[in-house]
Design a protein around this motif. Structure first.
Motif, PDB file in Angstrom:
ATOM      1  N   LEU A  75       0.821  -1.206   0.000  1.00 19.82           N
ATOM      2  CA  LEU A  75       0.000   0.000   0.000  1.00 19.82           C
ATOM      3  C   LEU A  75       0.862   1.266   0.000  1.00 19.82           C
ATOM      4  CD1 LEU A  75      -2.842  -1.072   2.442  1.00 19.82           C
ATOM      5  CD2 LEU A  75      -3.040  -0.700  -0.022  1.00 19.82           C
ATOM      6  N   ALA A  76       1.983   1.227   0.720  1.00 19.90           N
ATOM      7  CA  ALA A  76       2.897   2.373   0.730  1.00 19.90           C
ATOM      8  C   ALA A  76       3.463   2.602  -0.667  1.00 19.90           C
ATOM      9  CB  ALA A  76       4.014   2.143   1.742  1.00 19.90           C
ATOM     10  N   ASP A  77       3.820   1.533  -1.352  1.00 22.96           N
ATOM     11  CA  ASP A  77       4.313   1.658  -2.729  1.00 22.96           C
ATOM     12  C   ASP A  77       3.236   2.225  -3.652  1.00 22.96           C
ATOM     13  OD1 ASP A  77       6.770   0.655  -1.981  1.00 22.96           O
ATOM     14  OD2 ASP A  77       6.378  -1.388  -2.709  1.00 22.96           O
ATOM     15  N   GLU A  78       2.007   1.722  -3.500  1.00 25.24           N
ATOM     16  CA  GLU A  78       0.905   2.223  -4.325  1.00 25.24           C
ATOM     17  C   GLU A  78       0.640   3.696  -4.033  1.00 25.24           C
ATOM     18  OE1 GLU A  78      -2.593  -0.212  -3.975  1.00 25.24           O
ATOM     19  OE2 GLU A  78      -1.527  -2.022  -4.615  1.00 25.24           O
ATOM     20  N   LEU A  79       0.710   4.077  -2.766  1.00 26.08           N
ATOM     21  CA  LEU A  79       0.498   5.472  -2.391  1.00 26.08           C
ATOM     22  C   LEU A  79       1.577   6.359  -2.988  1.00 26.08           C
ATOM     23  CD1 LEU A  79      -0.996   7.642  -0.807  1.00 26.08           C
ATOM     24  CD2 LEU A  79       0.385   7.028   1.189  1.00 26.08           C
ATOM     25  N   ASP A  80       2.831   5.898  -2.920  1.00 23.17           N
ATOM     26  CA  ASP A  80       3.918   6.668  -3.524  1.00 23.17           C
ATOM     27  C   ASP A  80       3.669   6.874  -5.014  1.00 23.17           C
ATOM     28  OD1 ASP A  80       5.219   6.877  -1.105  1.00 23.17           O
ATOM     29  OD2 ASP A  80       6.642   5.244  -1.512  1.00 23.17           O
ATOM     30  N   GLY A  81       3.253   5.806  -5.693  1.00 21.75           N
ATOM     31  CA  GLY A  81       2.953   5.913  -7.123  1.00 21.75           C
ATOM     32  C   GLY A  81       1.800   6.865  -7.394  1.00 21.75           C
ATOM     33  N   ALA A  82       0.772   6.795  -6.549  1.00 16.56           N
ATOM     34  CA  ALA A  82      -0.383   7.685  -6.720  1.00 16.56           C
ATOM     35  C   ALA A  82       0.015   9.140  -6.480  1.00 16.56           C
ATOM     36  CB  ALA A  82      -1.514   7.273  -5.778  1.00 16.56           C
ATOM     37  N   LEU A  83       0.894   9.383  -5.507  1.00 16.54           N
ATOM     38  CA  LEU A  83       1.348  10.753  -5.249  1.00 16.54           C
ATOM     39  C   LEU A  83       2.147  11.305  -6.417  1.00 16.54           C
ATOM     40  CD1 LEU A  83       2.375  10.470  -1.479  1.00 16.54           C
ATOM     41  CD2 LEU A  83       0.437  11.738  -2.430  1.00 16.54           C
ATOM     42  N   VAL A  84       3.000  10.480  -6.991  1.00 12.70           N
ATOM     43  CA  VAL A  84       3.774  10.909  -8.159  1.00 12.70           C
ATOM     44  C   VAL A  84       2.825  11.248  -9.308  1.00 12.70           C
ATOM     45  CG1 VAL A  84       5.378  10.097  -9.950  1.00 12.70           C
ATOM     46  CG2 VAL A  84       5.887   9.688  -7.535  1.00 12.70           C
ATOM     47  N   LYS A  85       1.849  10.386  -9.535  1.00 10.34           N
ATOM     48  CA  LYS A  85       0.887  10.621 -10.607  1.00 10.34           C
ATOM     49  C   LYS A  85       0.077  11.886 -10.341  1.00 10.34           C
ATOM     50  CE  LYS A  85      -2.754   8.308 -13.200  1.00 10.34           C
ATOM     51  NZ  LYS A  85      -3.525   7.069 -13.371  1.00 10.34           N
ATOM     52  N   ALA A  86      -0.326  12.100  -9.087  1.00 11.59           N
ATOM     53  CA  ALA A  86      -1.098  13.301  -8.738  1.00 11.59           C
ATOM     54  C   ALA A  86      -0.275  14.563  -8.981  1.00 11.59           C
ATOM     55  CB  ALA A  86      -1.557  13.227  -7.290  1.00 11.59           C
ATOM     56  N   ARG A  87       1.006  14.523  -8.628  1.00  6.63           N
ATOM     57  CA  ARG A  87       1.869  15.688  -8.858  1.00  6.63           C
ATOM     58  C   ARG A  87       2.013  15.978 -10.349  1.00  6.63           C
ATOM     59  NH1 ARG A  87       5.616  13.329  -4.558  1.00  6.63           N
ATOM     60  NH2 ARG A  87       4.798  14.268  -2.658  1.00  6.63           N
ATOM     61  N   LYS A  88       2.160  14.920 -11.148  1.00  4.13           N
ATOM     62  CA  LYS A  88       2.262  15.114 -12.599  1.00  4.13           C
ATOM     63  C   LYS A  88       0.976  15.720 -13.147  1.00  4.13           C
ATOM     64  CE  LYS A  88       5.539  11.400 -13.633  1.00  4.13           C
ATOM     65  NZ  LYS A  88       5.730  10.090 -14.282  1.00  4.13           N
ATOM     66  N   LEU A  89      -0.166  15.219 -12.657  1.00  2.00           N
ATOM     67  CA  LEU A  89      -1.444  15.757 -13.112  1.00  2.00           C
ATOM     68  C   LEU A  89      -1.606  17.219 -12.705  1.00  2.00           C
ATOM     69  CD1 LEU A  89      -3.811  12.740 -12.365  1.00  2.00           C
ATOM     70  CD2 LEU A  89      -3.164  13.619 -14.620  1.00  2.00           C
ATOM     71  N   GLU A  90      -1.178  17.566 -11.491  1.00  2.00           N
ATOM     72  CA  GLU A  90      -1.248  18.963 -11.051  1.00  2.00           C
ATOM     73  C   GLU A  90      -0.380  19.856 -11.927  1.00  2.00           C
ATOM     74  OE1 GLU A  90      -0.140  19.051  -6.922  1.00  2.00           O
ATOM     75  OE2 GLU A  90      -1.966  18.012  -6.294  1.00  2.00           O
ATOM     76  N   ARG A  91       0.830  19.382 -12.224  1.00  7.32           N
ATOM     77  CA  ARG A  91       1.743  20.151 -13.079  1.00  7.32           C
ATOM     78  C   ARG A  91       1.151  20.319 -14.477  1.00  7.32           C
ATOM     79  NH1 ARG A  91       6.229  17.884 -11.552  1.00  7.32           N
ATOM     80  NH2 ARG A  91       5.925  16.043 -12.832  1.00  7.32           N
TER      81      ARG A  91
END
Length: 96
Positions: free
Chosen positions: A54-70
């Motif tokens: 779950l921590a790995d999935e969360l890290d991936g989701a955070l990276v994706k969210a940051r890319k989407l925000e950018r």
């Protein structure tokens, strides 16, 4: 053997049987406790693995969210720029 000795032996035998039964019960409870402890350890390991996943999935989701925000900011900036350009063209067309 006297009757008194026979009674004493019978009482001692009953006490021994009761003690053996109590020991057997204690051993069974200990086995159950050990089994429960092993099951708990297995569950804890599974929870640890789930937590890591779950921590790995969360890290991936955070990276994706940051890319989407950018990307969202970039698109918003481009739209703002396009709106300014269109207004400028429309203002120029109205003046002319």
């Amino acid at each position: 053997m006297t009757e008194s000795s026979a009674v004493e032996i019978e009482i001692a035998t009953r006490r021994l049987t009761a003690a053996l039964d109590a020991l057997e019960s204690a051993v069974e409870r200990r086995r159950d406790a050990d089994r429960d402890e092993n099951e708990l350890a297995t569950r804890i390991q599974a929870l640890g693995a789930d937590r890591s996943r779950l921590a790995d999935e969360l890290d991936g989701a955070l990276v994706k969210a940051r890319k989407l925000e950018r990307t969202n900011r970039e698109i918003s900036d481009r739209l703002d720029s396009a709106i300014v350009t269109i207004r400028s063209v429309l203002d120029t067309g109205e003046d002319g």
